[in-house]
Design a protein around this motif. Sequence first.
Motif, PDB file in Angstrom:
ATOM      1  N   PRO A 247      19.543  -4.328  20.632  1.00  0.00           N
ATOM      2  CA  PRO A 247      19.048  -3.267  19.748  1.00  0.00           C
ATOM      3  C   PRO A 247      20.111  -2.835  18.733  1.00  0.00           C
ATOM      4  N   ALA A 248      21.376  -2.834  19.142  1.00  0.00           N
ATOM      5  CA  ALA A 248      22.438  -2.428  18.204  1.00  0.00           C
ATOM      6  C   ALA A 248      22.553  -3.440  17.066  1.00  0.00           C
ATOM      7  N   GLN A 249      22.392  -4.726  17.393  1.00  0.00           N
ATOM      8  CA  GLN A 249      22.492  -5.755  16.342  1.00  0.00           C
ATOM      9  C   GLN A 249      21.315  -5.657  15.369  1.00  0.00           C
ATOM     10  N   THR A 250      20.093  -5.474  15.901  1.00  0.00           N
ATOM     11  CA  THR A 250      18.949  -5.376  14.977  1.00  0.00           C
ATOM     12  C   THR A 250      19.073  -4.105  14.137  1.00  0.00           C
ATOM     13  N   ALA A 251      19.565  -3.024  14.753  1.00  0.00           N
ATOM     14  CA  ALA A 251      19.724  -1.767  13.999  1.00  0.00           C
ATOM     15  C   ALA A 251      20.735  -1.953  12.865  1.00  0.00           C
ATOM     16  N   ARG A 252      21.757  -2.766  13.099  1.00  0.00           N
ATOM     17  CA  ARG A 252      22.793  -2.982  12.076  1.00  0.00           C
ATOM     18  C   ARG A 252      22.204  -3.617  10.808  1.00  0.00           C
ATOM     19  N   PHE A 253      21.198  -4.477  10.987  1.00  0.00           N
ATOM     20  CA  PHE A 253      20.630  -5.179   9.820  1.00  0.00           C
ATOM     21  C   PHE A 253      19.289  -4.585   9.374  1.00  0.00           C
ATOM     22  N   ALA A 254      18.776  -3.586  10.082  1.00  0.00           N
ATOM     23  CA  ALA A 254      17.416  -3.089   9.816  1.00  0.00           C
ATOM     24  C   ALA A 254      17.220  -2.718   8.344  1.00  0.00           C
ATOM     25  N   GLY A 255      16.077  -3.066   7.811  1.00  0.00           N
ATOM     26  CA  GLY A 255      15.720  -2.687   6.444  1.00  0.00           C
ATOM     27  C   GLY A 255      16.468  -3.453   5.367  1.00  0.00           C
ATOM     28  N   THR A 256      17.209  -4.491   5.767  1.00  0.00           N
ATOM     29  CA  THR A 256      18.066  -5.206   4.810  1.00  0.00           C
ATOM     30  C   THR A 256      17.888  -6.710   4.938  1.00  0.00           C
ATOM     31  N   MET A 257      17.856  -7.389   3.806  1.00  0.00           N
ATOM     32  CA  MET A 257      17.903  -8.857   3.834  1.00  0.00           C
ATOM     33  C   MET A 257      19.315  -9.254   3.441  1.00  0.00           C
ATOM     34  N   LEU A 258      19.997  -9.954   4.337  1.00  0.00           N
ATOM     35  CA  LEU A 258      21.357 -10.404   4.012  1.00  0.00           C
ATOM     36  C   LEU A 258      21.289 -11.854   3.543  1.00  0.00           C
ATOM     37  N   VAL A 259      21.836 -12.099   2.358  1.00  0.00           N
ATOM     38  CA  VAL A 259      21.808 -13.436   1.754  1.00  0.00           C
ATOM     39  C   VAL A 259      23.241 -13.798   1.390  1.00  0.00           C
ATOM     40  N   ASP A 260      23.753 -14.908   1.944  1.00  0.00           N
ATOM     41  CA  ASP A 260      25.164 -15.256   1.741  1.00  0.00           C
ATOM     42  C   ASP A 260      25.286 -16.578   0.983  1.00  0.00           C
ATOM     43  N   ALA A 261      25.693 -16.467  -0.293  1.00  0.00           N
ATOM     44  CA  ALA A 261      25.795 -17.653  -1.157  1.00  0.00           C
ATOM     45  C   ALA A 261      27.013 -18.504  -0.821  1.00  0.00           C
ATOM     46  N   GLY A 262      27.878 -17.994   0.051  1.00  0.00           N
ATOM     47  CA  GLY A 262      29.057 -18.776   0.429  1.00  0.00           C
ATOM     48  C   GLY A 262      28.843 -19.546   1.718  1.00  0.00           C
ATOM     49  N   ALA A 263      27.644 -19.471   2.290  1.00  0.00           N
ATOM     50  CA  ALA A 263      27.422 -20.071   3.617  1.00  0.00           C
ATOM     51  C   ALA A 263      27.453 -21.591   3.593  1.00  0.00           C
ATOM     52  N   CYS A 264      27.052 -22.182   2.478  1.00  0.00           N
ATOM     53  CA  CYS A 264      27.071 -23.650   2.404  1.00  0.00           C
ATOM     54  C   CYS A 264      26.920 -24.081   0.954  1.00  0.00           C
ATOM     55  N   PRO A 265      27.347 -25.302   0.626  1.00  0.00           N
ATOM     56  CA  PRO A 265      27.178 -25.770  -0.749  1.00  0.00           C
ATOM     57  C   PRO A 265      25.701 -25.975  -1.077  1.00  0.00           C
ATOM     58  N   GLY A 266      25.324 -25.626  -2.292  1.00  0.00           N
ATOM     59  CA  GLY A 266      23.962 -25.906  -2.759  1.00  0.00           C
ATOM     60  C   GLY A 266      22.894 -25.076  -2.086  1.00  0.00           C
ATOM     61  N   GLY A 267      23.268 -23.950  -1.514  1.00  0.00           N
ATOM     62  CA  GLY A 267      22.252 -23.140  -0.843  1.00  0.00           C
ATOM     63  C   GLY A 267      22.832 -21.821  -0.372  1.00  0.00           C
ATOM     64  N   TYR A 268      22.255 -21.275   0.684  1.00  0.00           N
ATOM     65  CA  TYR A 268      22.743 -19.985   1.178  1.00  0.00           C
ATOM     66  C   TYR A 268      22.342 -19.783   2.639  1.00  0.00           C
ATOM     67  N   GLY A 269      22.926 -18.759   3.236  1.00  0.00           N
ATOM     68  CA  GLY A 269      22.540 -18.379   4.597  1.00  0.00           C
ATOM     69  C   GLY A 269      21.787 -17.063   4.538  1.00  0.00           C
ATOM     70  N   TRP A 270      20.933 -16.812   5.535  1.00  0.00           N
ATOM     71  CA  TRP A 270      20.183 -15.547   5.531  1.00  0.00           C
ATOM     72  C   TRP A 270      20.140 -14.925   6.924  1.00  0.00           C
ATOM     73  N   ILE A 271      20.061 -13.603   6.931  1.00  0.00           N
ATOM     74  CA  ILE A 271      19.791 -12.852   8.168  1.00  0.00           C
ATOM     75  C   ILE A 271      18.679 -11.868   7.823  1.00  0.00           C
ATOM     76  N   PHE A 272      17.508 -12.076   8.420  1.00  0.00           N
ATOM     77  CA  PHE A 272      16.366 -11.197   8.176  1.00  0.00           C
ATOM     78  C   PHE A 272      16.012 -10.526   9.508  1.00  0.00           C
ATOM     79  N   PRO A 273      16.091  -9.196   9.570  1.00  0.00           N
ATOM     80  CA  PRO A 273      15.835  -8.510  10.840  1.00  0.00           C
ATOM     81  C   PRO A 273      14.350  -8.411  11.176  1.00  0.00           C
ATOM     82  N   LYS A 274      14.052  -8.531  12.453  1.00  0.00           N
ATOM     83  CA  LYS A 274      12.689  -8.323  12.962  1.00  0.00           C
ATOM     84  C   LYS A 274      12.778  -7.251  14.046  1.00  0.00           C
TER      85      LYS A 274
END
Length: 438
Positions: free
Chosen positions: A227-254
């Motif tokens: 619950p603490a981890q989901t609360a940390r990201f709640a209401g936010t889409m995290l998009v990381d352009a440094g996660a890999c070449p030619g793309g990105y990483g994402w963390i979408f909370p549920k």
Amino acid sequence: MVATSHFFNMIFPSGLRYVQDPGRKGIEVVRGSRPCYHVERGGTPRGREGESMTYDCLVAGGGPAGTTVAAALARAGMKVLVLERSRYPRSKPCGGGVARKAAALFDFPWQETIQDTAYRVDFHFGPDRHIAVASREPVAYLLMREDLDWLLARRARELGAEVREGSPVTGVRVTPEAVEVEAEGTVFRGTFLACADGVGSFTAHRTGLYGRRRPGVTYAAELAATPAQTARFAGTMLVDAGACPGGYGWIFPKRNQLSVGVGSFHRRTDVRGALARFLAGHGLEGTPVRYAAGHLLPADGHLRRPVAGDRVLLLGDAATLVDPLSGEGIYYAVKSAQLAAHALLTGREPGAVAALYQQMVDEEIRGELVVAGRLARLFYAFPSPLFALAENHREIAVKLVETVYGGSDYLSVGWGKASVRRLWRRLAASPREEEGSA
Ligand SMILES: Cc1cc2nc3c(=O)[nH]c(=O)nc-3n(C[C@H](O)[C@H](O)[C@H](O)COP(=O)(O)OP(=O)(O)OC[C@H]3O[C@@H](n4cnc5c(N)ncnc54)[C@H](O)[C@@H]3O)c2cc1C
């Protein structure tokens, strides 16, 4: 032991005999001694091996594109059959981010599937550099695809479409008079075929519309977060352009989990390794994984290509209709399905339907994806300098949120050829860093 249904044989005198099988629910329909249909209470007749069944439109694939076109056609009174390989509720590797512009296309209550609503996008370049864009309106709705896709399939059924689960399409034949599709040993005939069977589209291959494609690669997972981890990201889409070449990483909370992943439009990227590094960078290493899978993603949505032939229309991922910058595809799946339904309901003959659908896709979808493709080339060529530029000019990040997720298209927000060219010149003049060096 099979008993004859005198009632049915009395009211339907024909070459067919109606018999009741006490061992099974419903009624068997027999021609001679051969069973040809099984009718369940309140259901529609089902073909038996060797029989062919006729529909106004056959739909291969029951994802958002397939069930949306089926629902629209059934509502208008067409006889529609969806053939879906899996059984609902079925999982689909996906971030489950339904952009605001996609949500605006749903004309029925679907909100029960929403698990979180994002009012904020955190753009990262690695764990430490980040730009947060907060919005007064929802940016996107976050849900699990098994819930959304199952709801869409139930709705198509309620509106009168027949949806067959566990029915992979294994053969397609287009004749001047009809389309014949084989699934589970049964041949179904349709006036039209909507190919909505996703990125690898067997039916696009079989109808000669697949062409040359170079899909991107993704690796996605569902994390059983605390619950603490989901609360940390709640209401936010995290998009990381440094996660890999030619793309990105994402963390979408549920609600009780985090949907995470890495996708790259460069085919050779080790997305699995990139995901492990990305999660470690954001403090999520060691979080139990509920589900993880690699999946391809259409990467050349910006290239104009045929999406229709005689009696055959390609929809959604099967037509490569995915944003080549963000990888968002739910909006384009639903939008293309709505355009296909419009063409099928208004076109007078197969050639006219195909021409109308092609024209609408080119005008209402492809034009926008061409602009997105131009931006994607820029972003993935200069990820770090572009991020640095956006750190100083936050309007770049706002424009991105507005076009990828919000209600605006790429052109109206000012990503025209000239402004992209200006950006390109500026970035090309800046020192180029290693791609993806977060
Ligand atoms: C890892 C990942 C994350 C993503 N995240 C997002 C996101 O957050 N937001 C977003 O908007 N988009 C996202 N996308 C893109 C989005 O998932 C797709 O664009 C969207 O699902 C396309 O819908 P569709 O109906 O065209 O195809 P699909 O959803 O792929 O549906 C195709 C259906 O066809 C069925 N099928 C396949 N072959 C056959 C066959 N031979 N016979 C019968 N049935 C068959 C499949 O079982 C499936 O149900 C993501 C994609 C990936 C890979």
